[in-house]
Design an enzyme around this catalytic site. Structure first.
Site, mmCIF file in Angstrom:
data_model
loop_
_atom_site.group_PDB
_atom_site.id
_atom_site.type_symbol
_atom_site.label_atom_id
_atom_site.label_comp_id
_atom_site.label_asym_id
_atom_site.label_seq_id
_atom_site.Cartn_x
_atom_site.Cartn_y
_atom_site.Cartn_z
ATOM 1 C CE1 TYR A 144 -3.674 2.501 0.505
ATOM 2 C CE2 TYR A 144 -2.507 3.243 2.455
ATOM 3 C CZ TYR A 144 -3.509 3.418 1.527
ATOM 4 O OH TYR A 144 -4.344 4.506 1.615
ATOM 5 C CG ASP A 239 5.519 3.847 1.286
ATOM 6 O OD1 ASP A 239 5.725 4.408 2.384
ATOM 7 O OD2 ASP A 239 4.392 3.716 0.788
ATOM 8 C CE LYS A 267 0.425 4.866 8.549
ATOM 9 N NZ LYS A 267 0.571 4.164 7.284
HETATM 10 C C1 PLP Z 1 -0.084 4.628 5.880
HETATM 11 C C2 PLP Z 1 0.738 4.425 4.668
HETATM 12 C C3 PLP Z 1 0.688 5.298 3.579
HETATM 13 C C4 PLP Z 1 -0.300 6.434 3.492
HETATM 14 O O1 PLP Z 1 -0.110 7.384 4.474
HETATM 15 P P1 PLP Z 1 -1.337 8.380 4.842
HETATM 16 O O2 PLP Z 1 -0.741 9.321 5.828
HETATM 17 O O3 PLP Z 1 -2.410 7.503 5.398
HETATM 18 O O4 PLP Z 1 -1.754 9.035 3.592
HETATM 19 C C5 PLP Z 1 1.564 5.096 2.532
HETATM 20 N N1 PLP Z 1 2.431 4.085 2.551
HETATM 21 C C6 PLP Z 1 2.510 3.211 3.572
HETATM 22 C C7 PLP Z 1 3.521 2.109 3.547
HETATM 23 C C8 PLP Z 1 1.649 3.338 4.652
HETATM 24 O O5 PLP Z 1 1.689 2.451 5.633
#
Ligand code: PLP
Length: 360
Positions: A144, A239, A267
């Site tokens: 994701y 990511d 996060k």
């Molecule tokens: C949570 C997450 C996102 C998206 O971040 P948001 O602040 O919810 O837009 C993107 N990549 C990874 C790996 C994530 O866990």
């Protein structure tokens, strides 16, 4: 347990917001419960409006590595609020936070603050395309990367190149340049490079997959991605929105010893406020406006309150040299308890997934 106040609020919420929530998982459909409405938090505890106390293992899906309401973070936010909520221009804490991030992730030679992980990843991909003058990207099934159009894809079928949008409302044209590979499967990546080599701008990956349950990278997998992207003049994007400051203070790139060209953070880096970051090699990031021709901007980017929360969080992490060892030990204890209860467990550091047997 009495959750009648939560249930009543949930009924009311559905009159105003789709499904009563502002992010779909909160509706708890897949666990067959209605959401809890939270009143307050403290340390490892979260309290709902009915006064029930819970141990919070979710940690707001990632940000709360220090637990809730860490005094020095709250204090920093209050001090910052007193000076104003948004300036719309530069302030010193942006530099201080950038410096701390770079200290722990030296691959982020230049970086930019944004407001969400989605925005960080979307922008990193744009920079990769602008830098390489190529359109195609490779992502992995099950990873994701936020909800931007081009990244909301996984394979609905086994066909690697058959890009099927996960979401309605994403025109097929927006995902035509998103190629899908299988996580931990080197040959699936090789095949795509064989076919599209000169068209691939970047490979984007969760260096330790954490959104399809925790799936650590197989030995050599990330190194393989580093080598194949180098060989094809494509960029490697990690990511690290979940893994940054989670798997180690230097993220997954430090833990696994593989250096990406670009990194996205979110996060934890915002300490509970809407803040995210992307950055990487200087010559790549210099493509960004105002230096270059890749445009990306934000009214609230580098917001002083969010930056102060991130800064206080990273300073608190730095002040506890044993933090990651302790988190690891706690997670290992939980893993062992789950295994004793007959569950299968995947774990990387403090990231844990338990698999429950389904009885029909
Ligand atoms: C949570 C997450 C996102 C998206 O971040 P948001 O602040 O919810 O837009 C993107 N990549 C990874 C790996 C994530 O866990």
């Amino acid at each position: 347990m009495n959750t009648s106040k939560s249930r009543k609020l949930y009924e009311k919420a559905q009159k105003f917001m789709p499904g009563g929530v502002n992010s779909p998982v909160r509706a708890c459909y897949s666990v067959g419960k209605s959401p809890l409405f939270i009143d307050r938090t403290s340390g490892d505890k979260i309290y709902d409006v009915d006064g029930n106390e819970y141990i919070d293992y979710v940690c707001s899906w990632g940000p709360n590595i220090l637990g809730h309401n860490r005094p020095e973070v709250i204090e920093a936010v209050i001090r910052s609020c007193e000076k104003g909520l948004t300036f719309g221009t530069c302030h010193e804490n942006e530099i201080i936070l950038a410096e701390i991030i770079q200290k722990h992730m030296p691959s982020m030679e230049l970086l930019r603050f944004v407001n969400s992980g989605t925005e960080a990843v979307m922008s990193a991909v744009r920079v990769a395309r602008g830098y390489t003058h190529r359109d195609k990207i490779i992502k992995f099934e099950g990873c994701y990367h936020g909800h931007s159009d081009g990244l909301l894809v996984k394979s609905g079928s086994g066909l690697l190149t058959n890009s099927i949008p996960d979401s309605a409302g994403v025109p097929k044209g927006y995902t035509d340049n998103t190629l899908l590979a299988k996580y931990n499967d080197e040959s699936s990546v090789k095949k795509l490079f064989d076919k599209y080599s000169g068209d691939i701008a970047c490979v984007i990956v969760e260096p330790c997959a954490a959104n399809m349950g925790v799936v650590p990278p197989k030995a050599g997998f990330l190194k393989f991605l580093r080598e194949i992207t180098n060989k094809n003049n494509a960029l490697l994007i990690f990511d690290e929105v979940i893994t940054g400051f989670r798997l180690s203070i230097g993220g997954a790139q430090k833990l696994y010893g593989v250096t990406p060209d670009l990194t996205a953070l979110g996060k934890i880096v915002g300490g509970g406020m809407p803040l995210a970051v992307y950055g990487g090699k200087r010559d790549i990031m210099q493509c960004l406006a105002p230096l270059g021709f890749v445009y990306q901007a934000g009214t609230l980017s580098g917001n002083p309150i969010a930056v102060s929360a991130g800064l206080a969080t990273l300073k608190a992490i730095e002040s506890e040299p044993d933090l990651y060892k302790k988190l690891d030990k706690k997670a290992e204890n939980i893993e062992n308890a789950m295994k004793c209860a007959g569950l299968k467990v995947n774990r990387a550091g403090s990231l844990i997934t338990a698999f429950f047997p389904i009885r029909r």
